[in-house]
Design an enzyme around this catalytic site. Structure first.
Site, PDB file in Angstrom:
ATOM      1  CE  LYS A 179       9.208  61.882 -33.493  1.00  0.00           C
ATOM      2  NZ  LYS A 179      10.103  62.787 -34.081  1.00  0.00           N
ATOM      3  CE  LYS A 230      19.381  57.961 -36.861  1.00  0.00           C
ATOM      4  NZ  LYS A 230      19.319  57.258 -38.141  1.00  0.00           N
ATOM      5  CG  HIS A 289      14.823  62.591 -32.333  1.00  0.00           C
ATOM      6  ND1 HIS A 289      14.490  61.337 -31.905  1.00  0.00           N
ATOM      7  CD2 HIS A 289      13.937  62.886 -33.316  1.00  0.00           C
ATOM      8  CE1 HIS A 289      13.452  60.896 -32.593  1.00  0.00           C
ATOM      9  NE2 HIS A 289      13.096  61.817 -33.451  1.00  0.00           N
TER      10      HIS A 289
END
Ligand code: NAP
Length: 491
Positions: free
Chosen positions: A150, A184, A242
């Protein structure tokens, strides 16, 4: 419990921007950790590329320092560090010119053909130059991949242009658009919780869920990134990528498999179902803020405008949004989203609040019955807590207590929690795009964001100030409290 490490096929990872902040703080430490875990097969190489003139040995010294600085001392194994550094090479290339590309090609082609991963850890303004030089120098093989970070554009039009530029020389299945949140452990665990258990899915809808909150809060300010940040702001920097990715994972329908396109298809449907926020209702559904001087991390800190050294700016360092998903599963369930800099704590979490019980059989002395909540903590202390009501132990009669069933990973698995980049880079080598963003996802996200930006531009009201070290402007509290709800206490 230990996880099994399966080595990946040999590869060359060519890091454009190999001397930059991302390479130093994230990529080199991540690749070192994979070395330590035994996941890199023998001939694998990492080739740093940037304009600076540097020898291989100097680049290895840079990488050694990066490991010392960004890897925990107990995870530094001298033998593994030496083996890892021996894999590193460096080629100076100014990607805007023709200089250096032949040397890069010679180095890459010195070894038998293998997977090539071109990591673009540089400004997006350079993506076009890199893609076209890779093409004209014949560096793109069928087994090549390109990894981009990004920001992918600053609005729909620029994102489409960037995607076109890369798409001219790489097939979509070679393009890996990183959103490190997706790497994650807890984000992947959300998929496991939803789709590997029978417990949640029957409740995962508007009949049982009251609302969802997603918070991505930082305590830091600009950290030397004023040039980038002041042109971007919190909406572009955090929400477009995100936070909307997290919305997708919470809200999507069960994909037919974990195959990348099956997952992307479901995520795109969520993005397309987001109720548009237009200039006409932007004030009702969004709040933007900008931090003023205050206290953060135990000390006084400057306000945003002071950090900009006198420039005036209406850029938002905080945004809260009430989003609605217009489909059968989620109609009437608001998703409250908030993110900002210089907030009270560094925390990223998803909170799913279930509806209250329909009727209580307990008398008033038992205490208040709070709704069940599923709290998925992405950072710090990745883990999942399911809040339930239980009876307070002891003979004191029926008193109820709200307690978490704690699925904290550090405690359950006694293992280090790998950084998202470790997982994602290995997925690139394996050619697995499930945890990356497909072109249409990025564009669908911008399609929802663009009218909000337009609404703010048309709107004469300035961003609301908030004191550094708080949870944002009072408008953000009003946004949720006027619906009779409150922000989850993330401390
Ligand atoms: P940075 O610290 O400014 O590094 C930029 C790198 O690009 C340097 O290695 C620089 O080295 C190289 N470079 C600049 N111009 C070049 C040219 N013409 N030819 C070849 N190399 C050139 O930036 P960064 O923070 O690492 O960020 C890189 C990209 O990742 C940006 O798009 C950023 O938005 C994105 N990103 C960064 C982070 C992060 O944590 N840092 C997180 C997410 C996304 P020379 O000056 O020696 O050429």
């Amino acid at each position: 419990m230990t996880s099994q490490i399966i080595p990946v096929a040999p590869f060359d990872c060519i890091v454009f921007g190999g001397t930059g902040d991302l390479a130093e703080r994230k990529l080199i430490p991540a690749l070192y950790q994979r070395q330590r875990a035994g996941q890199l097969s023998e001939p694998t190489r990492i080739i740093g590329v940037s304009r600076s003139s540097m020898s291989d040995e100097e680049y290895r010294a840079f990488a050694r320092a990066a490991i010392q600085e960004h890897v925990k001392p107990e995870e530094i194994d001298d033998k593994e560090v030496e083996t890892f550094l021996a894999r590193l090479f460096y080629v100076p290339v100014d990607v805007k010119t023709d200089n250096g590309w032949d040397a890069l090609k010679t180095l890459i082609e010195k070894k038998p053909a293998r997977i090539r991963a071109f990591y673009l850890a540089v400004s997006p303004a350079l993506f076009g130059d890199i893609a076209s030089h890779l093409k004209t120098h014949g560096l793109i093989t069928p087994d090549s991949r390109i990894i981009v970070e990004k920001p992918i554009g600053r609005d729909l039009k620029s994102a489409m242009d960037l995607n076109d530029t890369i798409g001219k020389v790489f097939r979509e299945d070679q393009i890996f658009r990183i959103d490190h949140y997706l790497g994650k452990e807890t984000v992947q665990n959300l998929m496991a919780l939803r789709f590997a258990n029978v417990l949640y899915e029957p409740l995962w809808n508007s009949a049982h869920i009251d609302h969802v909150q997603i918070t991505v809060a930082e305590t830091v300010g600009l950290e030397g990134r004023a040039d980038y940040y002041d042109k971007a702001g919190a909406l572009r920097d955090m929400v477009q990528n995100h936070i909307l990715q997290l919305v997708c994972l919470v809200a999507m329908e069960p994909p037919s498999s974990l195959e990348a396109n099956a997952v992307h298809d479901e995520k795109v449907k969520v993005l397309r179902s987001l109720q548009p926020i237009t200039p006409a209702n932007v004030e009702e559904y969004t709040v933007r803020g900008q931090y003023r001087a205050g206290a953060s991390s135990g000390g006084p800190v400057k306000g945003y405008l002071d950090e900009l050294e006198g420039h005036t700016s209406n850029t938002e360092t905080f945004v809260a949004i009430k989003a609605e998903i217009e489909n059968w599963r989620w109609a009437g369930v608001p998703f409250y989203l908030r993110t900002g800099k210089r907030l009270a704590a560094r925390v990223s979490e998803i909170v799913v609040t279930f509806k209250p019980i329909p009727h209580s059989i307990f008398d008033q002395g038992a205490g208040r019955i709070l709704p069940n909540q599923l709290v998925i903590r992405l950072q710090p202390d990745e883990g999942v807590k399911q809040w339930l009501m239980i009876k307070d132990p002891g003979p004191g009669g029926m008193r109820l207590r709200h307690v978490p069933l704690d699925m904290s990973f550090a405690e359950s698995f006694h293992e280090r929690n790998p950084d998202a980049y470790e997982r994602l880079i290995m997925d690139v080598v394996r050619g697995n795009q499930t945890l990356f963003m497909r072109r249409d996802e990025v564009e669908a996200a911008w399609r929802w964001i663009d009218p909000i930006l337009e609404g703010w531009e048309d709107n004469s009201q300035p961003t609301q100030g908030y004191t550094a070290g708080t949870w944002g402007p009072s408008g953000a509290i009003a946004l949720i409290e006027r619906d009779g709800r409150t922000w989850h206490d993330s401390l």
